[in-house]
Design an enzyme around this catalytic site. Structure first.
Site, short mmCIF file in Angstrom:
data_model
loop_
_atom_site.label_atom_id
_atom_site.label_comp_id
_atom_site.label_asym_id
_atom_site.label_seq_id
_atom_site.Cartn_x
_atom_site.Cartn_y
_atom_site.Cartn_z
N PHE A 1 0.82 -1.21 0.00
CA PHE A 1 0.00 0.00 0.00
C PHE A 1 0.86 1.27 0.00
CE2 PHE A 1 -2.15 2.82 3.35
CZ PHE A 1 -2.77 3.63 2.41
N ILE A 2 1.59 1.50 1.08
CA ILE A 2 2.43 2.71 1.14
C ILE A 2 3.60 2.59 0.17
CG2 ILE A 2 3.88 4.14 2.63
CD1 ILE A 2 2.14 3.32 5.00
N ALA B 1 2.99 -14.87 -9.83
CA ALA B 1 3.60 -13.93 -10.78
C ALA B 1 3.03 -12.53 -10.59
CB ALA B 1 3.40 -14.41 -12.21
N GLY C 1 2.05 -7.31 -6.86
CA GLY C 1 1.20 -6.55 -5.95
C GLY C 1 0.66 -5.30 -6.63
N LEU D 1 10.56 -0.60 3.80
CA LEU D 1 9.16 -0.65 4.22
C LEU D 1 8.65 -2.07 4.42
CD1 LEU D 1 9.49 2.19 2.62
CD2 LEU D 1 7.01 2.10 2.44
N ALA D 2 9.38 -3.08 3.95
CA ALA D 2 8.87 -4.45 4.01
C ALA D 2 8.63 -4.86 5.46
CB ALA D 2 9.86 -5.41 3.36
N ALA D 3 7.42 -5.36 5.73
CA ALA D 3 7.07 -5.79 7.09
C ALA D 3 5.74 -6.53 7.05
CB ALA D 3 6.96 -4.60 8.03
N ILE E 1 2.34 -6.40 8.94
CA ILE E 1 1.77 -5.26 9.66
C ILE E 1 0.40 -5.52 10.26
CG2 ILE E 1 3.08 -3.61 8.28
CD1 ILE E 1 0.46 -3.02 6.76
N TYR F 1 3.08 -7.50 17.17
CA TYR F 1 3.52 -6.66 16.04
C TYR F 1 4.32 -5.47 16.53
CZ TYR F 1 3.15 -2.75 12.79
OH TYR F 1 3.43 -1.65 12.02
#
Length: 331
Positions: free
Chosen positions: A13-14, A39, A42, A81-83, A85, A149
């Protein structure tokens, strides 16, 4: 033309909005997306071809050190940003959050350290503060992890701090408060409300209605990332910056505002299945972004009501609804 930058979590998203913002600013972007059997890239699959002509998609995984090293090596700035959430799932599978949010951040730090990358922008979250003890919340507010989290994000933040102080890694941490807008996952509160109303629901089912949040429109959050990624090093390196509007709204009032903007009439029901465990709910979050404004000049440009209108319009568009269902990695 600005230099090459790398973004982890670019398919989310972000992350996808940040990729768009960076390209508009003249950057070439190396965008890490988590490899998958569909494949799918996102939300990058839904970006304009002109934007994507400046993007190199890099399938990989932040949990794999070699993958991260290859991503980072040519970059002048790394936006991490990878996480994982989703707070509710962190109660069920906390180890997966540790692997991605903590060890993934460790891999990014090691890669930045090994390659001598000039700058790392690390993503934190307002959830690291827990319920506000004083408001507005400044960066010196105590940290209190009220969910697994949040605990993994506190740990990741402290790793970044330690690598800066121990090894001189040129890192800056951005701590966004609640972000909303087009492409946000349906599990988040604003898309949850809008989606139920779009479907014609006469009763909106939510979690607790009492907590307050400080909501920032996603393009403003993306600009906050760029502001700390491009500011003079002396102004930001080694620091933590909050990003938010400084205004708060309760979830119940937010739902009522969205119904008004959608000209919808529905009741609101608290669902016990959506409530956080006892003592885990964060009751109040409202941001003091004065430090970020003073150091970079950033300020939010989109007020909450205008942002809600834009988000509602996006979710009402049938083309976007189809893309929403087809996108496997909504973040």
């Amino acid at each position: 033309m600005a230099g090459l930058v790398a973004v982890t979590g670019a398919e989310g998203f972000i992350g996808s909005h940040l990729v768009e913002t960076l390209v508009r600013r003249g950057h070439r972007v190396r965008a890490m997306v988590q490899y998958n059997s569909f494949a799918s890239w996102g939300w990058l699959d839904r970006l304009d071809a002109e934007v994507m002509s400046h993007v190199e998609v890099f399938p990989g995984d932040v949990r794999d050190p070699a993958s991260v090293l290859e991503l980072v090596e040519p970059a002048s700035v790394v936006y991490h940003l990878a996480a994982l959430i989703a707070i509710p799932y962190s109660y069920q599978a906390p180890r997966s959050y540790l692997d991605t949010n903590v060890m993934g951040t460790m891999n990014v730090l090691e890669a930045v350290r090994a390659t001598g990358t000039p700058r790392l922008v690390h993503t934190s979250t307002s959830e690291t503060y827990g319920s506000a003890r004083t408001v507005p919340i400044g960066e010196d507010h105590p940290l209190q992890a009220q969910s697994p989290y949040a605990a993994t994000k506190v740990a990741a933040d402290k790793l970044v701090e330690s690598y800066h102080l121990s090894y001189g890694v040129p890192a800056v941490t951005l701590r966004p408060f609640n972000t909303f807008g087009p492409r946000q996952s349906a599990r988040a509160v604003i898309p949850t409300i809008i989606s139920q109303l779009v479907a014609g629901a006469r009763q909106i089912t939510l979690g607790s209605l009492a907590p307050t949040r400080d909501f920032t429109y996603v393009t403003d959050t993306a600009e906050a990332f760029v502001s700390v990624g491009t500011a003079p090093a002396s102004a930001v390196i080694g620091e933590v910056f909050n990003a938010g509007t400084g205004t708060e709204v309760s979830i119940g009032r937010l739902a009522a505002d969205i119904m008004r903007l959608m000209d919808a009439d529905a009741s609101i029901r608290e669902d016990p299945q959506r409530l956080r465990p006892k003592d885990s709910e964060v009751l109040r979050l409202v941001c003091d972004a004065g430090s970020l404004r003073a150091r970079t000049g950033w300020r939010p440009r989109t007020d909450r009501e205008d942002g809600l209108r834009r988000t509602i319009e996006w979710f009402r568009n049938p083309v976007n609804q189809a893309g929403y269902r087809q996108t496997h990695y909504n973040r």
